[in-house]
Design a protein around this motif. Structure first.
Motif, mmCIF file in Angstrom:
data_model
loop_
_atom_site.group_PDB
_atom_site.id
_atom_site.type_symbol
_atom_site.label_atom_id
_atom_site.label_comp_id
_atom_site.label_asym_id
_atom_site.label_seq_id
_atom_site.Cartn_x
_atom_site.Cartn_y
_atom_site.Cartn_z
ATOM 1 N N THR A 48 0.972 -0.809 0.548
ATOM 2 C CA THR A 48 0.319 -0.228 -0.205
ATOM 3 C C THR A 48 1.107 0.956 -0.268
ATOM 4 O O THR A 48 0.870 1.959 -0.272
ATOM 5 N N MET A 69 0.215 4.340 -3.082
ATOM 6 C CA MET A 69 0.291 5.614 -2.280
ATOM 7 C C MET A 69 1.191 6.737 -3.306
ATOM 8 O O MET A 69 -0.053 8.029 -3.774
ATOM 9 N N LYS A 70 2.160 6.329 -3.762
ATOM 10 C CA LYS A 70 2.619 7.622 -4.800
ATOM 11 C C LYS A 70 2.048 7.591 -6.095
ATOM 12 O O LYS A 70 1.419 9.414 -6.541
ATOM 13 N N ASN A 71 0.983 6.836 -6.720
ATOM 14 C CA ASN A 71 0.135 7.106 -7.963
ATOM 15 C C ASN A 71 -1.630 6.886 -7.337
ATOM 16 O O ASN A 71 -1.684 5.693 -7.218
ATOM 17 N N PRO A 72 -2.239 7.904 -7.291
ATOM 18 C CA PRO A 72 -3.320 7.981 -7.256
ATOM 19 C C PRO A 72 -4.351 6.965 -8.421
ATOM 20 O O PRO A 72 -5.171 5.828 -8.049
ATOM 21 N N ASP A 73 -3.839 6.585 -9.941
ATOM 22 C CA ASP A 73 -4.362 5.855 -9.970
ATOM 23 C C ASP A 73 -4.130 4.109 -9.546
ATOM 24 O O ASP A 73 -5.018 3.246 -9.280
ATOM 25 N N LEU A 105 -3.219 3.515 -6.445
ATOM 26 C CA LEU A 105 -3.991 3.358 -5.314
ATOM 27 C C LEU A 105 -5.535 2.875 -5.455
ATOM 28 O O LEU A 105 -5.923 2.332 -4.876
ATOM 29 N N LEU A 106 -6.190 3.456 -6.015
ATOM 30 C CA LEU A 106 -7.233 3.471 -6.854
ATOM 31 C C LEU A 106 -7.440 1.651 -7.378
ATOM 32 O O LEU A 106 -8.820 1.395 -6.611
ATOM 33 N N HIS A 112 -5.597 -0.630 -6.439
ATOM 34 C CA HIS A 112 -5.120 -1.489 -5.171
ATOM 35 C C HIS A 112 -6.707 -1.747 -4.144
ATOM 36 O O HIS A 112 -6.631 -2.464 -3.267
ATOM 37 N N SER A 113 -6.738 -0.319 -3.949
ATOM 38 C CA SER A 113 -8.090 -0.292 -2.947
ATOM 39 C C SER A 113 -9.386 -1.717 -3.516
ATOM 40 O O SER A 113 -9.994 -2.092 -2.933
ATOM 41 N N ILE A 157 -11.066 6.557 -14.388
ATOM 42 C CA ILE A 157 -9.412 6.378 -14.765
ATOM 43 C C ILE A 157 -9.191 6.492 -16.133
ATOM 44 O O ILE A 157 -8.373 7.326 -15.966
ATOM 45 N N THR A 166 -1.084 0.763 -15.215
ATOM 46 C CA THR A 166 -2.094 0.449 -15.188
ATOM 47 C C THR A 166 -3.272 -0.493 -16.132
ATOM 48 O O THR A 166 -4.326 -0.811 -16.711
#
Length: 444
Positions: free
Chosen positions: A22, A26-30, A32-33, A35-36, A87, A334
């Motif tokens: 995680t 976290m450094k990349n918003p896409d 992180l999304l 991953h979530s 995305i 991605t």
């Protein structure tokens, strides 16, 4: 119960992997999304499996399985659709190359008459893509919407779970048949194939339908069920020709072994194998299915693996064909591979029970398991030879067979029907090995 230990290990290894990566993502918003959303599928799977495993025997019914699978698939599919929309602003879920072609072709065909549709299909697309176009076109004639198509695929996935449950009931206790169907049907890789526009969801349904009627035939000896099994196997020609031929080979070889005796069995088995593998139709479509249509592609792929694949990829590729693919939680692009991760983690944990089950099935001649094992080994061997073990869509056709054999072995073990019991050191050693492999794979 070793099944409960596997579920506990799944929780522990999964949380460890997701938490560990995680911080990096976290450094990349896409990233992180995505991953979530992948973590969300992990929690849906883990909670559903844990709760179901604790239920009493009367809970394990087809009705409960259908609604549990449908609910989980809709939730997981929603996760994937949300990630794709935020995305890429579409619902193709990071696989536009094939999905866009199916979508545009089916959309165009849905506005034509039947005769014009078939003419357009025959002139523009290969025979083993006809099934996907016909399926999507039929849906688009009702409602031309990807979201509607996805919902129907979730319903189809729930019916596939019912067939898998019924196959399992002829091999193992109801609890384990239910858990085998549940864990495969709500796995993230199954849910992933319920979204976008692809053929994997339908191919899985057709393969399970062929086995479903074949096992009814073995129980009731009514030839009409064998005919239905044959028809579903042949219908796979419209989706993946080699898979259809391998399916016919597996079912045919099982019948030969079950109803023939002496050297005649070996002769018929060899002749059947030669007939399948030497057919020009199989050779032609096998090239397209596994090697992208180029007879030299397999050599090029091996050279790529040797030169730039790295030692981890070189070792993992053939292993992944039989025991993987491995869960990719860490992301560099991605591509959506992380969406398969939570389901593949449980699949890797089942690798040891599966191969132990294969050994016991052949040693003690449990012939009812033969068609599942033959189909798995035939398809997995082809994937390994083609150096495409890390490409999940090629492993998907035989994945359900692995779950059924693995849970058959777990039932034998947990009900103390096996002479030898594994020590705690061996069981937990396997869990530690899986953890190490997953970390090495994601840190490569």
């Amino acid at each position: 119960m070793i099944l409960k230990r596997i579920i506990t290990a799944y929780w522990a290894i999964g949380i460890l992997l997701y938490v560990s990566f995680t911080v990096v993502l976290m450094k990349n918003p896409d990233f992180l999304l995505m991953h979530s959303m992948s973590l969300g599928t992990f929690l849906v799977f883990a909670i559903a499996v844990t709760v179901s495993c604790k239920k009493r025997k009367r809970f394990f019914t087809g009705q409960n399985l259908f609604f549990t699978v449908l609910t989980c698939l809709v939730i997981e599919a929603t996760f994937f659709q949300l990630a794709s929309w935020f995305i890429d602003r579409d619902f193709f879920v990071f696989s536009k190359a094939d999905a866009m072609g199916y979508y545009l072709g089916a959309l165009k065909m849905s506005k034509m008459g039947m005769a014009d549709s078939f003419r357009y299909l025959s002139l523009n697309f290969g025979f083993d893509d006809w099934g996907a176009f016909l399926w999507v076109t039929a849906v688009f004639r009702i409602v031309p919407s990807i979201l509607f198509l996805d919902f129907l695929c979730c319903i189809m996935g729930a019916f596939s779970a019912l067939m898998m449950f019924n196959i399992g009931r002829s091999l193992m206790p109801k609890r384990y048949a239910y858990m085998a169907a549940l864990t495969f049907s709500i796995a993230s890789f199954t849910a992933r194939h319920c979204v976008g526009v692809n053929k994997e969801n339908v191919t899985s349904f057709l393969i399970l339908a062929a086995f479903y009627f074949f096992y009814i035939y073995l129980r009731r000896k009514n030839r009409i069920h064998l005919v239905f099994s044959l028809l579903f196997s042949l219908s796979m020609l419209l989706f993946r020709v080699p898979v259809s031929l391998l399916l016919l080979f597996s079912l045919g070889l099982t019948l030969v072994l079950m109803y023939s005796k002496g050297p005649f069995v070996m002769i018929l088995g060899v002749l059947l194998s030669i007939a399948i593998y030497s057919s020009s139709l199989f050779a032609l479509t096998y090239e397209r299915y596994l090697r992208g249509g180029d007879t030299d592609a397999i050599i090029e792929r091996k050279m790529e693996m040797a030169a730039g694949g790295g030692i981890v990829n070189q070792a993992a590729d053939p292993l992944a064909a039989f025991a993987g693919p491995f869960p990719s939680i860490m992301m560099k692009t991605t591509k959506g591979t992380s969406f398969y991760a939570s389901g593949l983690l449980f699949r890797v944990l089942l690798a040891a029970p599966f191969f132990i089950g294969v050994y016991y099935a052949f040693r003690h001649k449990y012939k009812r398991l033969y068609p599942l094992i033959f189909f798995f080994l035939a398809n997995a061997l082809g994937v390994a030879i083609s150096v495409k073990g890390l490409e999940y869509r090629l492993s998907h056709p035989h994945m359900a067979m692995m779950y059924l054999v693995a849970f058959w072995m777990l039932a034998k073990y947990d009900y103390h029907r096996m002479k030898r019991q594994l020590s705690a050191i061996v069981v937990y050693g396997w869990f530690i090995l899986v953890t190490m492999v997953c970390f090495v794979w994601n840190l490569r």
